[in-house]
Design an enzyme around this catalytic site. Sequence first.
Site, PDB file in Angstrom:
ATOM      1  N   LYS A 114       6.398  -6.831  -5.243  1.00  0.00           N
ATOM      2  CA  LYS A 114       6.460  -5.893  -4.110  1.00  0.00           C
ATOM      3  C   LYS A 114       6.333  -6.701  -2.833  1.00  0.00           C
ATOM      4  O   LYS A 114       5.806  -7.823  -2.845  1.00  0.00           O
ATOM      5  CB  LYS A 114       5.310  -4.879  -4.181  1.00  0.00           C
TER       6      LYS A 114
HETATM    7  P1  NAD Z   1      10.944   7.427   2.745  1.00  0.00           P
HETATM    8  O1  NAD Z   1      10.603   6.552   3.881  1.00  0.00           O
HETATM    9  O2  NAD Z   1      12.382   7.763   2.501  1.00  0.00           O
HETATM   10  O3  NAD Z   1      10.157   8.827   2.853  1.00  0.00           O
HETATM   11  C1  NAD Z   1       8.791   8.938   3.008  1.00  0.00           C
HETATM   12  C2  NAD Z   1       8.523  10.318   3.597  1.00  0.00           C
HETATM   13  O4  NAD Z   1       7.114  10.554   3.608  1.00  0.00           O
HETATM   14  C3  NAD Z   1       9.019  10.475   5.026  1.00  0.00           C
HETATM   15  O5  NAD Z   1       9.625  11.738   5.172  1.00  0.00           O
HETATM   16  C4  NAD Z   1       7.725  10.434   5.844  1.00  0.00           C
HETATM   17  O6  NAD Z   1       7.826  11.149   7.063  1.00  0.00           O
HETATM   18  C5  NAD Z   1       6.766  11.081   4.880  1.00  0.00           C
HETATM   19  N1  NAD Z   1       5.351  10.811   5.154  1.00  0.00           N
HETATM   20  C6  NAD Z   1       4.764   9.662   5.548  1.00  0.00           C
HETATM   21  N2  NAD Z   1       3.429   9.849   5.697  1.00  0.00           N
HETATM   22  C7  NAD Z   1       3.193  11.150   5.389  1.00  0.00           C
HETATM   23  C8  NAD Z   1       2.041  11.948   5.335  1.00  0.00           C
HETATM   24  N3  NAD Z   1       0.840  11.441   5.639  1.00  0.00           N
HETATM   25  N4  NAD Z   1       2.172  13.244   4.965  1.00  0.00           N
HETATM   26  C9  NAD Z   1       3.372  13.768   4.654  1.00  0.00           C
HETATM   27  N5  NAD Z   1       4.502  13.041   4.674  1.00  0.00           N
HETATM   28  C10 NAD Z   1       4.415  11.754   5.049  1.00  0.00           C
HETATM   29  O7  NAD Z   1      10.275   6.744   1.465  1.00  0.00           O
HETATM   30  P2  NAD Z   1      10.627   6.962  -0.063  1.00  0.00           P
HETATM   31  O8  NAD Z   1      11.541   5.865  -0.491  1.00  0.00           O
HETATM   32  O9  NAD Z   1      10.991   8.377  -0.298  1.00  0.00           O
HETATM   33  O10 NAD Z   1       9.209   6.635  -0.736  1.00  0.00           O
HETATM   34  C11 NAD Z   1       8.185   7.617  -0.856  1.00  0.00           C
HETATM   35  C12 NAD Z   1       7.218   7.189  -1.920  1.00  0.00           C
HETATM   36  O11 NAD Z   1       7.937   7.002  -3.151  1.00  0.00           O
HETATM   37  C13 NAD Z   1       6.496   5.861  -1.679  1.00  0.00           C
HETATM   38  O12 NAD Z   1       5.206   5.927  -2.245  1.00  0.00           O
HETATM   39  C14 NAD Z   1       7.334   4.858  -2.446  1.00  0.00           C
HETATM   40  O13 NAD Z   1       6.589   3.703  -2.816  1.00  0.00           O
HETATM   41  C15 NAD Z   1       7.686   5.695  -3.656  1.00  0.00           C
HETATM   42  N6  NAD Z   1       8.857   5.227  -4.385  1.00  0.00           N
HETATM   43  C16 NAD Z   1      10.077   5.132  -3.799  1.00  0.00           C
HETATM   44  C17 NAD Z   1      11.161   4.722  -4.557  1.00  0.00           C
HETATM   45  C18 NAD Z   1      12.552   4.679  -3.996  1.00  0.00           C
HETATM   46  O14 NAD Z   1      13.491   4.415  -4.758  1.00  0.00           O
HETATM   47  N7  NAD Z   1      12.766   4.965  -2.737  1.00  0.00           N
HETATM   48  C19 NAD Z   1      10.995   4.369  -5.894  1.00  0.00           C
HETATM   49  C20 NAD Z   1       9.725   4.474  -6.469  1.00  0.00           C
HETATM   50  C21 NAD Z   1       8.664   4.920  -5.701  1.00  0.00           C
END
Ligand code: NAD
Length: 424
Positions: A114
Amino acid sequence: MTQQANNATLEKPSVFAMASQQFNSAADRLGLDDGIRAVLGSCKREFTVNFPVKMDSGATQVFTGHRVQHNVFRGPAKGGLRYHPDVTLDEVKALAMWMTWKCAITNIPYGGGKGGVTCNPKLMSRAELERLTRRFATEISPLIGTVSDIPAPDVNTDGQIMAWIMDTISMHSGYTQHGIVTGKPISIGGTLGRTEATGRGVMLMAREAAKERGLPLEGARVVVQGYGNVGYWGVYLLEQLGCKIIAASDSRGAIYVEQGLEPESLLSHKTDNGSVLDYPGSQTITDAELLEMPCEILIPAALEQQITEENAPRIDTQIIVEGANGPTTPEADDIFQDRGVIVIPDILANAGGVVVSYFEWVQDIQHLFWDKSDVDNRLESIITRSFDEVLSTAKEHDVNLRTAALMVGVERVANALNIRGVYP
Ligand code: NAD
């Protein structure tokens, strides 16, 4: 001047301690010996860089970034890059460890890594972000590579950022290196189906858990915290199975729509207005109210440590599908176990992204690209098989799904260590 993490972060409990606590509970169940436990409980490489970026104003700013490889016994390190003001080495280590287990649970030939940069991309121009990304890619270039360590998007990083990383490393080598990152745009070696892959995995997990619980999806109320890539695609696909999406949030606030919202129109509203707030027909609620809203399926899809022993007793749902990494603390897990709430842990629930990243990497290496139906069908088969393996482990050992998932993943990595042996 280095961008500093805010005070809230400094008070946040260690995320790596939480990941270690989860690992130790699985290691206890598996009866791992102390040597193996020490190896798997620590990160192989922890790399921190402080690097300058020329800002649009002409000033030079120093940023701090990290790339961590937790374990590479089963294959190259794999894991996303996060751009966020709260990024710390502690958080990156935890996320890298979870990646190791995630790749092992889904049985894809990767270890866990990561990375992240402590910055606020929302306050930076596109040109500043490009310079930051290209310099950070250069700084971590001793670690990353198609056969050694393959980054991907995470919070606040996307296909464009992956393209800049791929281009930077390719410029250094003098030839195009498609397989150095995944989550790339299709035109430069990305795969069909990657954008929605994590959300598709979330949907498949919710579907399998609902089947197990005997819960009909038609009309099931869904609440999502975090309307980003994972949150949006998860609820978009669940709505197609008949679920009713009643509440959603982002970093600016949360909304409730009693009759159910329309995921695509909420996404357009967020794109146009910068937030889910003020979605037509919605009522503004607090983030705490969102998490405690009565529903059948709750999807935390934002950041870590959102569900704790403090709010877990009031969370009124049947199934929690952890789209985000680390949203539930171990204390909250115990409360849900006692209350009979099914928690599908992050290392299983959001594994769809890394599985399709693996497909992308395989296609890049072979220079042979698949149809979308190939991607979706292979993903569904890996996700449902992984769910079934974890569920049967949970039943056999009478443990919750998180401990069962960890047992499956940790055991596979421990087996790889045992067979390879300790060098020299
Ligand atoms: P992203 O940046 O596309 O979206 C994150 C969202 O969360 C945004 O809409 C943001 O405004 C919101 N957010 C941030 N802080 C917040 C809070 N305190 N309360 C409510 N909403 C809040 O990111 P993503 O890629 O969707 O990732 C989200 C989660 O999923 C992370 O934990 C990431 O590690 C995990 N994840 C992502 C992927 C991927 O393929 N993108 C894969 C596995 C895990």
